[in-house]
Design an enzyme around this catalytic site. Structure first.
Site, short mmCIF file in Angstrom:
data_model
loop_
_atom_site.label_atom_id
_atom_site.label_comp_id
_atom_site.label_asym_id
_atom_site.label_seq_id
_atom_site.Cartn_x
_atom_site.Cartn_y
_atom_site.Cartn_z
N LYS A 229 26.31 89.43 9.07
CA LYS A 229 26.57 89.16 10.49
C LYS A 229 25.28 88.95 11.29
CE LYS A 229 31.22 90.88 10.76
NZ LYS A 229 32.16 91.92 11.15
N ARG A 263 33.67 96.45 4.26
CA ARG A 263 34.13 95.06 4.04
C ARG A 263 32.91 94.18 3.80
NH1 ARG A 263 34.90 90.35 6.80
NH2 ARG A 263 36.83 89.24 6.44
#
Ligand code: HH2
Length: 286
Positions: A229, A263
């Site tokens: 991210k 995740r």
């Protein structure tokens, strides 16, 4: 909640995960042309299935199948198109009952079809924006991930603002957990996620991770997704394909501070990192 902290069993239809023993690794399979880190690579059903099998071989405990990108500005995908993308992949993977599948969707009709095809978990990043979602999850017995997001993917990165990000995320998740309970989804089926990167600045994201322990009192296991991210990219000044080490560091710290599900796109490396974080967390217990 047990006196030890969050209740650490997660009920997902016929599967019960014991999260006290070790952190679960959820491998990401994006059956999309436009996901932020791997858009298009696994869009063809055969490529998605092969990738899913590779992640299982690397040690993924469950797989998160998504057919609609949540990146800021992503185009919405119709119900029919999400099902068209997901169905062949679900059918191929669910043929092996040992494989635990989650569907990453905010659309109740898509979740319903995925559950019919054998998924055991619904990962709803909007935490019930679709008013039909709670009933679908309630009647299926599925596990549920409820995530915090400020706004929608289209609006969430427009000047995010919080007086106290950890407090506000905590309150939001407490309310969604209560909404789930009221709709017939017992807490034992729910995992909560602070939504790293969803309507937060880099500083908000780091503060949430650093204060993760404050979310443990919600009484449910926490899921964290930092993989590739932009908080990593902006901090390290690195493109999306060079964020592995940053993601491993953040995931390991999150596990040390209480995350029980991670995740990730990079399963093999993440399994190794979180096993060490599990050992460190265990060593801290009296
Ligand atoms: N992050 C993404 C998607 N779904 N679900 C949960 N519960 N938590 C997350 O942090 C999370 C999520 C974004 O990653 P990815 O699926 O790779 O990207 P895209 O949404 O562009 O497909």
């Amino acid at each position: 909640m047990s006196p030890e902290g969050p209740e650490l069993h997660w009920h997902c239809r016929d599967r019960v995960f014991d999260l006290s023993a070790r952190t679960l690794v959820m491998g990401v399979v994006n059956v999309t042309p436009d996901s932020f880190s791997d858009g298009g690579r696994f869009f063809a059903p055969g490529a998605a299935v092969a990738h899913a099998r590779q992640l299982l071989a690397e040690g993924a405990d469950l797989l998160d199948l998504g057919a609609e990108s949540t990146r800021p500005g992503a185009a919405p995908v119709t119900t029919a198109e999400q099902i068209r993308r997901l169905a062949p992949v679900l059918e191929a993977l669910a043929a092996d009952p040992r494989v635990c599948l989650a569907v990453d969707t905010a659309n109740a009709a898509v979740a319903d079809r995925a559950l019919e095809l054998g998924a055991r978990v619904v990962n709803d990043v909007t935490a019930f924006a679709d008013p039909g979602m709670a009933a679908v999850v309630a009647r299926s017995g599925a596990g549920l991930v409820l995530m915090h997001m400020a706004g929608t993917p289209a609006t969430m990165q427009r000047d995010p603002h919080y007086a106290d990000v950890a407090l506000e995320v905590r309150e939001h998740l407490a309310a969604r957990l209560e909404a789930a309970r009221a709709a017939g989804v017992p807490a034992e089926r729910v995992v909560l996620d602070p939504g790293i990167g969803f309507g937060k600045t880099v500083r908000h994201n780091f503060e949430l991770l650093a204060r993760l322990e404050e979310l443990k009192s919600l009484g449910r296991p926490l899921l964290v997704g930092v993989s590739r991210k932009s908080l990593l990219g902006k901090t390290l000044d690195l493109p999306v394909d060079q964020r592995l080490e940053g993601g491993l560091a953040a995931s390991a710290v999150a596990v040390f501070l209480g995350a029980r599900v991670v995740r990730t796109h990079d399963v093999a490396a993440t399994v190794r990192a979180v096993r060490i974080a599990d050992a460190l967390r265990e060593a801290r217990r009296p």
